[in-house]
Enzyme design. Structure first.
Site, short mmCIF file in Angstrom:
data_model
loop_
_atom_site.label_atom_id
_atom_site.label_comp_id
_atom_site.label_asym_id
_atom_site.label_seq_id
_atom_site.Cartn_x
_atom_site.Cartn_y
_atom_site.Cartn_z
N ASN A 34 0.78 -1.08 0.09
CA ASN A 34 -0.09 0.12 -0.03
C ASN A 34 0.71 1.39 0.00
OD1 ASN A 34 -1.84 2.14 0.55
ND2 ASN A 34 -2.36 1.40 2.51
N GLU A 80 -5.89 -4.64 10.35
CA GLU A 80 -4.73 -3.75 10.72
C GLU A 80 -5.17 -2.78 11.93
OE1 GLU A 80 -2.96 -2.48 6.98
OE2 GLU A 80 -4.30 -1.32 6.98
N GLY A 96 2.41 2.27 10.83
CA GLY A 96 3.50 3.21 10.95
C GLY A 96 3.95 3.48 12.02
N LYS A 133 0.08 4.24 -0.35
CA LYS A 133 -0.57 5.75 0.14
C LYS A 133 -0.24 6.37 -0.63
CE LYS A 133 -0.23 3.28 4.60
NZ LYS A 133 -0.24 3.52 6.01
N HIS A 188 -9.62 1.56 4.58
CA HIS A 188 -8.43 1.69 5.35
C HIS A 188 -8.68 2.77 6.60
CE1 HIS A 188 -4.46 2.94 6.44
NE2 HIS A 188 -3.92 1.62 5.84
N GLU A 223 -7.13 5.11 7.48
CA GLU A 223 -6.74 6.38 7.30
C GLU A 223 -7.73 7.03 6.71
OE1 GLU A 223 -2.92 5.74 5.55
OE2 GLU A 223 -2.04 4.95 7.53
N SER A 251 2.98 -2.17 10.49
CA SER A 251 4.46 -2.42 10.68
C SER A 251 5.09 -3.78 10.18
CB SER A 251 4.65 -1.99 12.25
OG SER A 251 4.34 -0.67 12.44
P1 PGA Z 1 2.57 0.28 7.73
O1 PGA Z 1 0.99 0.56 6.78
O2 PGA Z 1 3.19 -1.18 7.08
O3 PGA Z 1 3.61 1.46 7.37
O4 PGA Z 1 2.41 0.34 9.16
C1 PGA Z 1 0.30 -0.54 6.90
C2 PGA Z 1 -0.96 -0.07 6.22
O5 PGA Z 1 -1.62 0.91 6.58
O6 PGA Z 1 -1.62 -0.72 5.30
#
Ligand code: PGA
Length: 246
Positions: free
Chosen positions: A8, A160, A166, A10, A92, A94, A206
């Site tokens: 992803n 998630e 992150g 983003k 997601h 976010e 992560s």
């Molecule tokens: P990350 O993000 O691997 O940077 O923690 C995962 C995601 O948001 O899909």
């Protein structure tokens, strides 16, 4: 069960990032798992040229529930399919946080995606406050029943935990296993069109080359949704290799 390593990107990636796709393709000419990069919409068409004839697939990160119309700035599922996407991430955390997306809206988007021939990757996960309050399974169960339409033919679920995205923080393997097992049992109880036992359940938050193997060894973890570590082919390659070996 198809295993899936999904990246992803983003809101990252300009033209020079396409070199990472070339490097990934070169490193995995015949991967032992499905490999997907969910790219910003601006890169899809160009990326499609780079993955043509390879085993790497591309996807998007959101779609509008309508097929077309007066929705300035939005992109529909048929447009994503037209640009070369075969998957789309939906719900997601976010987007749930930044754009107030509800479970009902995510479900509408999932139907739109499936109608356009895209496989939806529907994300669920608790905040740290919700986990600390002991509400993780309630939260995930509510998100699943609200966001995953039982009439879908094909779906991928991504667990998630919001607090793991992150941050470098990862739940314990026991915590991951508990939620993935719960998700599998919820899917089995939905009376859905899609086959619950053949639905990949990805872990996200992560994931990196150094922790991927132990996460992939957990029951009902069928792959990963990877943010930061998917931006560089060398990092994502290590995660793909761990999934191939799992
Ligand atoms: P990350 O993000 O691997 O940077 O923690 C995962 C995601 O948001 O899909």
């Amino acid at each position: 069960m198809p295993k899936l390593a999904a990246g992803n990107w983003k809101m990252n990636g300009l033209d020079d990032s396409l070199a990472e796709i070339d490097a990934l393709v070169a490193a995995h000419p015949a991967p032992g798992c499905d490999v997907l990069l969910c790219l910003p919409a601006t890169l899809l068409t160009r990326a499609a040229g780079h993955i043509a004839g390879t085993a790497v697939m591309i996807g998007a990160q959101d779609c509008h529930p309508a097929t077309s119309g007066a929705h300035t700035g939005d992109i529909s599922a048929p447009m994503l399919a037209d640009a070369g996407a075969s998957y789309v991430i939906l719900g997601h955390s976010e987007r749930r946080a930044d754009h107030g997306e509800t479970d009902a809206l995510v479900a509408e988007k999932a139907i739109a995606a499936a109608t356009a021939g895209l496989t939806p990757i529907i994300c669920v996960g608790e905040t740290l406050d919700q986990r600390d309050a002991g509400d993780t399974l309630d939260v995930v169960g509510t998100q699943l029943s609200g966001s995953v339409p039982p009439a879908l033919g094909n779906v991928v679920i991504a667990y998630e935990p919001v607090w793991a995205i992150g941050t470098g923080k990862v739940p314990t393997l026991e915590q991951i296993g508990e939620v993935h097992g719960f998700i599998r049992s919820q899917l089995q109880g939905m009376g859905a069109t899609f086959l619950a036992d053949a639905t990949p359940i990805l872990y996200g938050g992560s994931v990196k080359p150094s922790n991927a193997a132990e996460i992939f060894a957990v029951a009902d973890v069928d792959g990963a949704l990877v943010g930061g570590a998917s931006l560089k082919a060398a990092d994502f390659s290590g995660i793909i290799a761990a999934l191939e070996a799992a």
